[in-house]
Design an enzyme around this catalytic site. Structure first.
Site, PDB file in Angstrom:
ATOM      1  N   TYR A 124       0.856  -1.184   0.000  1.00  0.00           N
ATOM      2  CA  TYR A 124       0.000   0.000   0.000  1.00  0.00           C
ATOM      3  C   TYR A 124       0.891   1.232   0.000  1.00  0.00           C
ATOM      4  O   TYR A 124       1.846   1.324   0.773  1.00  0.00           O
ATOM      5  CB  TYR A 124      -0.906  -0.009   1.237  1.00  0.00           C
ATOM      6  CG  TYR A 124      -1.728   1.249   1.400  1.00  0.00           C
ATOM      7  CD1 TYR A 124      -2.963   1.367   0.790  1.00  0.00           C
ATOM      8  CD2 TYR A 124      -1.266   2.312   2.175  1.00  0.00           C
ATOM      9  CE1 TYR A 124      -3.721   2.522   0.935  1.00  0.00           C
ATOM     10  CE2 TYR A 124      -2.007   3.468   2.328  1.00  0.00           C
ATOM     11  CZ  TYR A 124      -3.234   3.568   1.705  1.00  0.00           C
ATOM     12  OH  TYR A 124      -3.972   4.711   1.839  1.00  0.00           O
ATOM     13  N   HIS A 125       0.584   2.208  -0.841  1.00  0.00           N
ATOM     14  CA  HIS A 125       1.419   3.389  -1.039  1.00  0.00           C
ATOM     15  C   HIS A 125       0.924   4.535  -0.173  1.00  0.00           C
ATOM     16  O   HIS A 125      -0.175   5.054  -0.371  1.00  0.00           O
ATOM     17  CB  HIS A 125       1.389   3.801  -2.509  1.00  0.00           C
ATOM     18  CG  HIS A 125       2.557   4.638  -2.936  1.00  0.00           C
ATOM     19  ND1 HIS A 125       2.947   5.776  -2.277  1.00  0.00           N
ATOM     20  CD2 HIS A 125       3.434   4.492  -3.977  1.00  0.00           C
ATOM     21  CE1 HIS A 125       3.999   6.301  -2.874  1.00  0.00           C
ATOM     22  NE2 HIS A 125       4.317   5.539  -3.916  1.00  0.00           N
ATOM     23  N   GLY A 126       1.731   4.963   0.800  1.00  0.00           N
ATOM     24  CA  GLY A 126       1.403   6.139   1.592  1.00  0.00           C
ATOM     25  C   GLY A 126       1.675   7.412   0.804  1.00  0.00           C
ATOM     26  O   GLY A 126       2.057   7.378  -0.372  1.00  0.00           O
TER      27      GLY A 126
END
Length: 318
Positions: free
Chosen positions: A114-116
């Site tokens: 998951y990309h912050g």
């Protein structure tokens, strides 16, 4: 009429300026100057102390780094940078990893994460793998990164490439670990504290996994959205503009010292009978399962800060 109004306005402003007592305001500035400095200068001390702490963490690895430089120049450089990021993550975020053993010590594997707002957690994971497992993670980066002046060398040294189906398959066939964030800049810029997975129709990674028959390891970092955030205002307009230019145009704020903990889920093995869309959906569900299990939604900055101070006794770290 317009010129007359403008001339009157300029005349009024000039009269006001002439009425100012310049010497008086110089005296006021001279009086408050020490007060301003007394508040600003102390901020330098924590910065210097933080830099000293990071230096000491790097220095304690001097023997390992010396051997790395003797063996290969770029290997030494990479490990120096890795030690820096590991120290920064440990000091600022109390960074820890759960399930690092799920990353194989040898052989190919794919990490989907998951990309912050910024992938700081991935930097920490890359550093940990390089120092602890002696494995360099190859990664797929957005095209705009390669157009930033001075970044090209860093991208090459740390094995980051734009990533096509062919190039990704080649990396895995050579036995490396490959990391991909299918949400990319869109997920980074327009995700929020509700942690929705925003992949759209991106399932190229699933095509690669099926063709190379490598396991996919889901990755998620608790509180990554509380460390750095994007403003909620103007999202619809900015989203429209992003879709036109595909550049990171949304401002980022924060860098709060919240507790960050990365979780690796069970490996997902591709089945030849599955379509890329089905495999991508299964991996997405794996990411969402990690979010559901380890992240309180909506995320809260104060709660994440309290976890940094008090620790989370309900979680077991390794």
């Amino acid at each position: 009429m317009f010129w007359s109004m403008t001339e009157d306005t300029l005349t009024y402003i000039w009269i006001q300026i002439e009425s100012l007592d310049i010497e008086y305001w110089k005296w006021v500035a001279w009086m408050i100057y020490p007060v301003i400095l007394s508040f600003l200068l102390p901020l330098i001390i924590p910065i210097l102390v933080y830099c000293c702490a990071i230096f000491l963490h790097v220095y304690q690895y001097r023997h390992r780094l010396r051997d790395a430089y003797v063996h290969d120049f770029w290997d030494g450089a990479k490990k120096t940078v890795a030690v820096f990021w590991e120290a920064q993550g440990r000091i600022w975020h109390g960074f820890e990893i759960v399930g690092l053993d799920r990353i194989p010590d040898s052989g190919p594997a794919m990490i989907i994460y998951y990309h912050g707002a910024l992938p700081m957690d991935f930097y920490y994971v890359m550093a940990k793998c390089l120092l602890q497992k002696q494995r360099q993670i190859h990664a797929v980066g957005d095209n705009f990164l390669f157009n930033i002046p001075g970044f090209r060398l860093m991208m090459d040294v740390f094995c980051i490439s734009p990533g096509t189906v062919h190039s990704c398959a080649h990396v895995l066939e050579d036995g490396h670990i490959l990391a991909i964030a299918p949400g990319g800049v869109r997920e980074a810029q327009f995700g929020d504290e509700y942690y929705q997975v925003m992949w759209g129709n991106r399932y190229g990674f699933a095509k690669v996994a099926i063709s190379t028959k490598v396991p996919i390891i889901p990755m998620f970092t608790r509180n990554i959205r509380e460390s750095l955030r994007t403003p909620g205002w103007g999202r619809s307009s900015l989203r429209w503009l992003y879709e036109k230019c595909r550049l990171p145009i949304v401002p980022i704020y924060g860098l709060f010292p919240v507790k960050l903990t990365t979780y690796f889920g069970p490996p997902i093995y591709p089945d030849e009978s599955m379509t890329p869309e089905e495999l991508a959906q299964k991996v997405k569900q794996g990411i969402e399962a990690l979010i559901s299990e380890h992240q309180i939604v909506p995320g809260n900055i104060l709660r994440a800060l309290s976890e940094r101070v008090t620790g989370d006794n309900d979680l077991k770290f390794n």
